[in-house]
Write a protein that holds these residues in place. Sequence first.
Motif, PDB file in Angstrom:
ATOM      1  N   PRO A  34       0.803  -1.230   0.000  1.00  0.00           N
ATOM      2  CA  PRO A  34       0.000   0.000   0.000  1.00  0.00           C
ATOM      3  C   PRO A  34       0.832   1.274   0.000  1.00  0.00           C
ATOM      4  O   PRO A  34       0.351   2.339  -0.383  1.00  0.00           O
ATOM      5  N   ILE A  35       2.092   1.165   0.398  1.00  0.00           N
ATOM      6  CA  ILE A  35       2.962   2.349   0.455  1.00  0.00           C
ATOM      7  C   ILE A  35       3.875   2.417  -0.766  1.00  0.00           C
ATOM      8  O   ILE A  35       3.966   3.440  -1.463  1.00  0.00           O
ATOM      9  N   PHE A  36       4.566   1.314  -1.041  1.00  0.00           N
ATOM     10  CA  PHE A  36       5.574   1.315  -2.106  1.00  0.00           C
ATOM     11  C   PHE A  36       5.046   0.764  -3.440  1.00  0.00           C
ATOM     12  O   PHE A  36       5.776   0.703  -4.423  1.00  0.00           O
ATOM     13  N   GLY A  37       3.771   0.344  -3.467  1.00  0.00           N
ATOM     14  CA  GLY A  37       3.202  -0.193  -4.709  1.00  0.00           C
ATOM     15  C   GLY A  37       3.693  -1.610  -4.962  1.00  0.00           C
ATOM     16  O   GLY A  37       3.931  -2.378  -4.018  1.00  0.00           O
TER      17      GLY A  37
END
Length: 330
Positions: A238-241
Motif C-alpha cells: 500500500p505504500i511502495f506499490g
Amino acid sequence: MTWANPQWLWLLLLLIPLIGYHTWGLWRTRIPSLTFSDTSNFSDLTGSWRTYGIYLPPLLQWMAFALVVCALARPQYQNTTVERNAEGIDIVLTLDISTSMKAEDLKPNRLEAAKNVAADFIDQRVSDRIGLVLFARQSFTAVPPTLDYELLNRLLGEVEMGVVEDGTAIGMGIATAVNRLKESRAESKVIILLTDGQNNSGEIDPVTAADLAVSQDIKIYTIGAGTRGTAPYPVQDPIFGNRYQNIEVNIDEEMLTEIARMTGGSYFRATDTERLKEIYGQINELEKTEIEEIIYTDYQDLYPRFLLPGILLLVLSAVTDRFVFRNAME
C-alpha cells in the motif's frame, strides 16, 4: 497434373534447331532471282494473304511437334485419397491455479508459462480428446475431453487465479480428472498434473486419488513447477506499490514421484520455462497416437488431349503447305 514419362519433354529442345532451319529456309526463298537497278516503283505493292500465309505451315508444324512430345510424356491427372485410422488418446490437463502460481521463476509467471506451453502441446496432438481440470482449494472441470482444440485453447487462455478459494488440493484435482476419464474407451488414458506446491486441502489424499487412477488404468505424468530455493513473488504494497519478495519453493516431489510411479507415468521438475517446454515435448513423444494411413491414387491419362490436336495440326500443316500456299512459294 503430373507426367508419367517426363524424360520425353527434353525433346522440346529440338524445337530450337527446327525453328532455325525453317526460318533459314524461308529467308532463302525471299532472295530475288532477278536484280533490278531501281525497285522504288514496287514499294507500294502489298502482298496477298497467300503471300504471308507461307509462314503458317512451319508454325503449325512447331505446334504439332510440341503437342506430340507432350503426349509422349503422358500427362496424367492424379486424384489422391487418404484414409486415416487413428487410435486416439484421452488426455486431461490438470492445472494448479493457486495464488502461488504468480511466482515469476518461470516467465512471465508460473501460471502463464503453464498455459502457453500447454497450448503448444494441444496444437501438436492429432485425434486425441483433451480436457482441462483446474484446482486450488476445490477442483472443477473447465473443459471435458474434446476434439475441439480451438475451444479448448480459447478457454485455456482465459484461465486465471482467484475463481475458487485459495489452496492446493492435488488429490481433488486428480479425482476430478479420473472422474472425467473413467467412462473413456480410448486405448490410452492420461492425466498431466502440474502443481507448484504441496497438498494442503481437499477431502481426498493424492495417493488415494492415484489408487483410483490405477483402478481405471489411467497413467499420470506429474510436473513440479518452480525453481529450487526461493522464487520472486509479486506483492502489492500500500505504500511502495508493486514490489517483489522471495518466497520458499516447497514442492512435494516425493509425493508427486510416488503418484507417477503407481500409475506408470513419470515425474518431472520444471525449474524454468524452457525446461517446462522440454517436459511437455517428452510427454508428447511418450504418448504418441498411432495413425494408420491408406493412400489411394487414381490416375487419368490426358495424352489424347495433346496427341489428337497435334496430329490435326500436322495434317493441317501438310494441306496448307501443299495446296493452299504452294503457288505463293513458287
